[in-house]
Design an enzyme around this catalytic site. Structure first.
Site, mmCIF file in Angstrom:
data_model
loop_
_atom_site.group_PDB
_atom_site.id
_atom_site.type_symbol
_atom_site.label_atom_id
_atom_site.label_comp_id
_atom_site.label_asym_id
_atom_site.label_seq_id
_atom_site.Cartn_x
_atom_site.Cartn_y
_atom_site.Cartn_z
ATOM 1 N N THR A 162 0.823 -1.216 0.000
ATOM 2 C CA THR A 162 0.000 0.000 0.000
ATOM 3 C C THR A 162 0.854 1.263 0.000
ATOM 4 O O THR A 162 1.904 1.318 0.636
ATOM 5 C CB THR A 162 -0.916 -0.003 1.236
ATOM 6 O OG1 THR A 162 -1.770 -1.142 1.173
ATOM 7 C CG2 THR A 162 -1.763 1.250 1.301
ATOM 8 N N GLY A 184 -4.216 2.286 -2.546
ATOM 9 C CA GLY A 184 -4.278 1.048 -1.780
ATOM 10 C C GLY A 184 -4.744 -0.101 -2.652
ATOM 11 O O GLY A 184 -3.958 -0.851 -3.214
ATOM 12 N N GLY A 220 2.617 -3.573 8.429
ATOM 13 C CA GLY A 220 2.758 -4.019 9.806
ATOM 14 C C GLY A 220 4.174 -4.463 10.092
ATOM 15 O O GLY A 220 4.759 -5.244 9.338
ATOM 16 N N ARG A 265 -28.851 -14.184 31.388
ATOM 17 C CA ARG A 265 -29.502 -12.917 31.729
ATOM 18 C C ARG A 265 -31.027 -13.057 31.676
ATOM 19 O O ARG A 265 -31.584 -13.513 30.679
ATOM 20 C CB ARG A 265 -29.067 -11.834 30.737
ATOM 21 C CG ARG A 265 -29.711 -10.469 30.964
ATOM 22 C CD ARG A 265 -29.182 -9.811 32.208
ATOM 23 N NE ARG A 265 -29.616 -8.420 32.304
ATOM 24 C CZ ARG A 265 -29.249 -7.588 33.274
ATOM 25 N NH1 ARG A 265 -28.442 -8.024 34.235
ATOM 26 N NH2 ARG A 265 -29.677 -6.345 33.296
ATOM 27 N N GLN A 303 -34.380 -11.475 20.486
ATOM 28 C CA GLN A 303 -32.986 -11.819 20.780
ATOM 29 C C GLN A 303 -32.489 -12.916 19.854
ATOM 30 O O GLN A 303 -31.347 -12.874 19.371
ATOM 31 C CB GLN A 303 -32.849 -12.246 22.248
ATOM 32 C CG GLN A 303 -31.425 -12.256 22.774
ATOM 33 C CD GLN A 303 -30.921 -10.874 23.168
ATOM 34 O OE1 GLN A 303 -31.504 -9.867 22.805
ATOM 35 N NE2 GLN A 303 -29.843 -10.823 23.926
ATOM 36 N N GLN A 304 -33.345 -13.881 19.577
ATOM 37 C CA GLN A 304 -32.968 -14.954 18.654
ATOM 38 C C GLN A 304 -32.715 -14.398 17.259
ATOM 39 O O GLN A 304 -31.725 -14.736 16.610
ATOM 40 C CB GLN A 304 -34.087 -16.002 18.599
ATOM 41 C CG GLN A 304 -34.332 -16.730 19.905
ATOM 42 C CD GLN A 304 -35.615 -17.540 19.889
ATOM 43 O OE1 GLN A 304 -36.198 -17.792 18.832
ATOM 44 N NE2 GLN A 304 -36.078 -17.935 21.071
ATOM 45 N N ARG A 333 -31.881 -11.430 16.437
ATOM 46 C CA ARG A 333 -30.707 -10.558 16.418
ATOM 47 C C ARG A 333 -29.410 -11.357 16.355
ATOM 48 O O ARG A 333 -28.434 -10.924 15.744
ATOM 49 C CB ARG A 333 -30.682 -9.679 17.680
ATOM 50 C CG ARG A 333 -31.780 -8.653 17.758
ATOM 51 C CD ARG A 333 -31.788 -7.951 19.098
ATOM 52 N NE ARG A 333 -30.670 -7.029 19.241
ATOM 53 C CZ ARG A 333 -30.439 -6.308 20.342
ATOM 54 N NH1 ARG A 333 -31.228 -6.434 21.405
ATOM 55 N NH2 ARG A 333 -29.409 -5.484 20.383
ATOM 56 N N GLY A 347 -25.964 -2.991 28.954
ATOM 57 C CA GLY A 347 -24.926 -2.150 29.544
ATOM 58 C C GLY A 347 -23.671 -2.919 29.898
ATOM 59 O O GLY A 347 -22.554 -2.417 29.719
ATOM 60 N N GLU A 402 -5.879 -4.673 3.342
ATOM 61 C CA GLU A 402 -5.845 -5.573 2.180
ATOM 62 C C GLU A 402 -6.937 -5.210 1.180
ATOM 63 O O GLU A 402 -7.373 -6.045 0.392
ATOM 64 C CB GLU A 402 -5.976 -7.038 2.612
ATOM 65 C CG GLU A 402 -4.800 -7.556 3.402
ATOM 66 C CD GLU A 402 -3.482 -7.459 2.632
ATOM 67 O OE1 GLU A 402 -3.487 -7.742 1.418
ATOM 68 O OE2 GLU A 402 -2.470 -7.103 3.250
#
Length: 689
Positions: free
Chosen positions: A157, A162, A196, A331, A351-352, A354, A428, A451
């Site tokens: 790069t 790039g 790197g 929870r 929740q499932q 998500r 939270g 990359e």
């Protein structure tokens, strides 16, 4: 139900808050774990993980280290790993590529800075050199790199470019009088950057530069192995300027640098000359008559990092969903009317919906990442065989490049979104450093950019697809592709009137995706042609056909490829219970992904009427069906507790015990801090007023 557990992998603690959901699984999680990684590979990972857990140098810091301290610790850890030499690399042996990738993910799930540092030294640099090496000098460099007598990085790069590698401006001009190449950086925009290890810790660099012969002709990008620092003093050589890039959002254990050349001479042998060489009198020689074919062969060789990133993304997916799904099973929030206790949030449809599609994605991307990486390894091994047709190698290299260029975006975005959704799904507590999600989010974020920017990489995939599609001899071109990624396009007639069947099956899913890819190929090609008819040049026509067309085409193409690879793998498995749950994972990931294309499916006539609701209801039903399997599924992909390093995702499920412990480890957490006097002084003054 669950069979007798084998002795390996190690069992989780009995009882505890997760026991209820573990008991519901229809399959043996250990069998699943040994399907994802063969026993030899999984044992190798545990060997690494156990080493990390027992060596004090790898102990975690409860707080964020300074930039200097983080780099110093990561460097110490990197050399500790290299001294341990899990792959016998320092003895001059080339590590088993499958184990190399296993080490990458095993170390990465502990620390991506550590993983990347080791990989740059022992994988990326050495792979780049070895893939284009031809002379004894090149192999001497490799031997020294493996023996830790030198450290190397990859410098591709540039500040101003790039992903558009062809526009790199670093020059390597051959001088016939001195018999050397002269490296020159025309200006700061052409400086090599983001490499790197370049900032502080490498002595050599694999440099991509435009090769010029004395007649002034440019022969395109070529690789050079370039000494950049004195290995005894670590001072840069005259003609080389290097400086560190500074602190980043994440991966701060890795020293990224900038490098400029000023009339810097390197020996002629520094040119990695498998795809092209320069004679002593300045004549360019190449086995490829077509420069594009030569570039294709080089592209395949440089796909190592992108191929590896796909598997790295799968590891991050696994870590994220392990934390959030285990936490969701512990929870408790709210309850049904008159219920005596609150429900675990995993019981809730929201929740499932998500989290479970990302759990499915973790499995699919794991399979596909391993497959593409193995294909890359096979390509590299075959490129050493001088009896293989160079055109075959070139086509293979292009195909690897196309798959890694679309596989990295899909893996990177899936992991990015899974990490963020997991953070939010943990409420939270997910915002605490001790949850382990924030560090994961910061370190993963680089995967969507380095990359190659994801959206630009997708253009490389769509450009290739359009080139194949628009060629009047496309059937012949498709037949020449050794990996067969476009084989399904040979018979176009099957797509013309193909309709969604209303069935939620693998065959129906793959059929819909084949239609989608073909339809997007047609419409994108028509869009480009219309732009050209209206007077736009080729570049502008493609540029104005990205959104809703070419970009979507590339995404649909790689999604189909992922599902096709996953399906071909899972149908081979003999365990019916494993095969059943893998099929559900494939369907959930597949239809969850396909649902995002509903507008196109309706627009093209593949879907009609209530088909969209059928797909959406099917997604929710699959989430419900996978709830009893969810904890066992994350158990099969989870790293050990020490490596996961999450108070919320510990395998014993004792969330609140681990939260309490983490909070109590806060340095000076029980003490009043030294600024308490300032608070008192202000309050006293306010009181007097």
């Amino acid at each position: 139900m669950v069979k007798d557990d084998p002795s390996f992998p190690p069992s989780f603690p009995e009882g505890g808050p997760l026991a209820h959901y573990r008991a519901q699984a229809s399959f043996n999680w250990k069998t699943m774990a040994l399907l994802l990684d063969k026993e030899e590979i999984l044992r190798f990972k545990y060997e690494i993980w156990n080493f990390l857990a027992t060596d004090p140098i790898f102990a975690y810091s409860p707080t964020k280290r300074s930039l200097h301290d983080e780099r110093r610790v990561i460097m110490q850890q990197t050399f500790r790993i290299m001294e341990k030499d899990f792959l016998n690399e320092t003895k001059g042996e080339i590590g088993d590529p499958v184990k190399v990738m296993a080490m990458t993910t095993a170390l990465g799930q502990y620390s991506w800075s550590l993983c990347t540092k080791r990989s740059i030294f022992m994988d990326f640099f050495t792979n780049a050199v070895r893939g284009l090496a031809k002379s004894g000098y090149h192999f001497d460099i490799l031997e020294k790199a493996y023996k830790m007598e030198l450290t190397g990085c990859v410098a591709m790069t540039e500040i101003g470019h790039g992903t558009n590698t062809k526009a790199f401006r670093t020059k390597a001009t051959y001088d016939t009088v001195k018999g050397v190449f002269i490296l020159e950086t025309p200006d700061f925009e052409a400086a090599k950057c983001w490499s790197g290890g370049l900032g502080k810790s490498t002595t050599h660099a694999f440099v991509m530069a435009q090769l010029y012969t004395p007649d002034g002709q440019c022969h395109g990008l070529h690789g050079f192995v370039v000494p950049i620092r004195d290995p005894l003093t670590f001072l840069t050589y005259p003609g080389v300027t290097i400086f560190d890039m500074g602190e980043k959002v994440g991966l701060n254990g890795l020293d990224n640098g900038v490098m400029l050349f000023d009339n810097y001479a390197i020996k002629r042998e520094s040119l990695l000359n498998k795809t092209g060489s320069v004679s002593g009198d300045g004549i360019y020689i190449s086995p490829f008559k077509d420069p594009n074919k030569r570039f294709g062969a080089a592209l395949g060789n440089t796909s190592a990092a992108r191929a590896a990133i796909i598997t790295m993304c799968a590891a991050n997916l696994a870590s994220a969903v392990t934390i959030s799904i285990r936490y969701s099973a512990v929870r408790r929030q709210f309850s049904a009317t008159n219920a005596s206790e609150e429900l675990p949030v995993i019981e809730y449809q929201m929740q499932q919906w998500r989290l479970f599609p990302y759990l499915a994605a973790a499995y699919v991307i794991k399979f596909v990442g391993d497959s593409i990486y193995q294909d890359f390894v096979n390509f590299i091994m075959s490129s050493f065989n001088t009896d293989i047709d160079p055109e075959l190698i070139s086509n293979w290299g292009i195909e690897i490049h196309v798959l890694s260029s679309s596989g990295k975006p899909i893996g990177g975005w899936l992991a990015r979104d899974a990490i963020q959704e997991s953070r939010e799904a943990c409420g939270g507590h997910g915002y605490l450093r001790s949850a382990g999600i924030g560090v994961l989010r910061d370190d993963h974020d680089a995967n969507v950019t380095y990359e190659g920017d994801n959206n630009v990489l997708l253009q490389q995939t769509s450009n290739w697809l359009l080139t194949i599609y628009s060629n009047p001899h496309r059937s012949e071109l498709i037949d020449k592709m050794p990996m067969g990624t476009l084989s399904f396009l040979r018979i176009e007639s099957v797509f013309h009137n193909l309709k969604f069947t209303g069935e939620m099956t693998p065959q129906s899913l793959l059929s819909s995706y084949k239609w989608l890819v073909y339809y997007l190929l047609q419409t994108t090609a028509e869009k480009v042609a219309t732009q050209q008819t209206n007077g736009s040049d080729s570049f502008t026509s493609k540029n104005q056909s990205q959104v809703y067309f070419a970009r979507t085409l590339a995404i649909a193409f790689i999604e189909h490829y992922c599902l096709d690879v996953f399906w071909n793998k899972l149908v081979q498995h003999q365990d019916a219970e494993i095969r059943t749950v893998l099929t559900k994972l494939m369907l959930l990931y597949g239809y969850w992904s396909l649902e995002k294309h509903l507008g196109t499916l309706y627009q093209g006539g593949h879907c009609n009427g209530d088909d969209g609701n059928v797909i959406r209801e099917g997604i929710l039903k699959l989430c419900e069906q996978l709830k009893p399997e969810a904890i066992a599924l994350v158990d099969a992909i989870a790293p050990p507790d020490f490596v996961l390093n999450s108070a919320l995702g510990n395998s014993d499920g004792e969330v609140y015990k681990h939260l309490r412990s983490a909070m109590m480890m806060t340095p000076r957490g029980f003490e009043r801090d030294d600024y308490w006097k300032d608070i008192v002084e202000v309050m006293t003054m306010k009181g007097k007023l």
